[in-house]
Scaffold this motif. Sequence first.
Motif, PDB file in Angstrom:
ATOM      1  N   TYR A 142      -5.986  10.248  -1.172  1.00 18.27           N
ATOM      2  CA  TYR A 142      -4.827  11.070  -1.146  1.00 18.27           C
ATOM      3  C   TYR A 142      -4.898  11.947   0.215  1.00 18.27           C
ATOM      4  O   TYR A 142      -6.189  12.427   0.548  1.00 18.27           O
ATOM      5  N   GLU A 200      -7.886   4.754  -4.259  1.00 14.64           N
ATOM      6  CA  GLU A 200      -6.877   5.370  -3.816  1.00 14.64           C
ATOM      7  C   GLU A 200      -7.160   6.545  -3.192  1.00 14.64           C
ATOM      8  O   GLU A 200      -8.111   7.246  -3.440  1.00 14.64           O
ATOM      9  N   HIS A 244       0.661  -1.117   0.050  1.00 15.69           N
ATOM     10  CA  HIS A 244       0.177  -0.071   0.065  1.00 15.69           C
ATOM     11  C   HIS A 244       0.646   1.253  -0.010  1.00 15.69           C
ATOM     12  O   HIS A 244       0.354   2.239  -0.233  1.00 15.69           O
ATOM     13  N   VAL A 300      -3.333   8.931 -10.619  1.00 13.84           N
ATOM     14  CA  VAL A 300      -4.251   7.742 -10.111  1.00 13.84           C
ATOM     15  C   VAL A 300      -4.005   6.593 -11.271  1.00 13.84           C
ATOM     16  O   VAL A 300      -4.023   6.764 -12.314  1.00 13.84           O
ATOM     17  N   LYS A 347      -0.312   8.939   0.291  1.00 16.47           N
ATOM     18  CA  LYS A 347      -1.207   8.432  -0.704  1.00 16.47           C
ATOM     19  C   LYS A 347      -1.426   6.923  -0.309  1.00 16.47           C
ATOM     20  O   LYS A 347      -0.413   6.253   0.162  1.00 16.47           O
ATOM     21  N   HIS A 348      -2.521   6.445  -0.240  1.00 16.38           N
ATOM     22  CA  HIS A 348      -2.798   5.141   0.320  1.00 16.38           C
ATOM     23  C   HIS A 348      -3.550   4.284  -1.095  1.00 16.38           C
ATOM     24  O   HIS A 348      -4.537   4.706  -1.508  1.00 16.38           O
ATOM     25  N   VAL A 349      -2.765   3.341  -1.414  1.00 18.97           N
ATOM     26  CA  VAL A 349      -3.214   2.494  -2.420  1.00 18.97           C
ATOM     27  C   VAL A 349      -4.119   1.271  -2.011  1.00 18.97           C
ATOM     28  O   VAL A 349      -3.590   0.472  -1.247  1.00 18.97           O
TER      29      VAL A 349
END
Length: 183
Positions: free
Chosen positions: A143, A141, A30, A136, A154-156
């Motif tokens: 931010y 996702e 992530h 993106v 940022k978290h994926v």
Amino acid sequence: MKGWRYTLGFVVLCAGLLFVLFKGFGRNPHEVPFMMKGKPAPDFGLRALDSGEKVSLADLKGRPVVINFWASWCGPCRVEHPVLEWGARQYGSQAVFLGVVFQDTDDNARGFLQQYGASFPQLVDPRSRMALDYGVAGVPETYFIDPNGIIRGKHVGPIDPQTLALRIQELSTPSAPTEAARK
């Protein structure tokens, strides 16, 4: 003599493969390398899905902002959405939460929100221009932008409550000035 070269080549190949595997393991998937971290967030002016009212990042300056890109066709977004709903209720006084509909229709997005809730503004991104500006790669996702308009992270993938709480807490701590912020 020829066998020795093959053996040496095989050893070098194995060593290279082990190096690549070693570098890849132990990393959080992530936490994707992110070139925009510490840089000013790109401004946007998008319409809200429910009201049609224009929302821009410039209007939110001075407040931390959490932006989540999602789509109705995204299975992980369904898992994540209740966490974001909880986060908006729990931390809405500390940060502005925004959803951005990614490559989806307004009708499908409305149906999703009727089913899963919509306690924070959802924005329509025609032709995915904002998504391109933010880099993106897929959804979901999320931010995190500090009060100065600087992207702090940022978290994926689907975010969990603990990570969301930690990221919002980080937004409330002052960041070191970046080169872009000093200009």
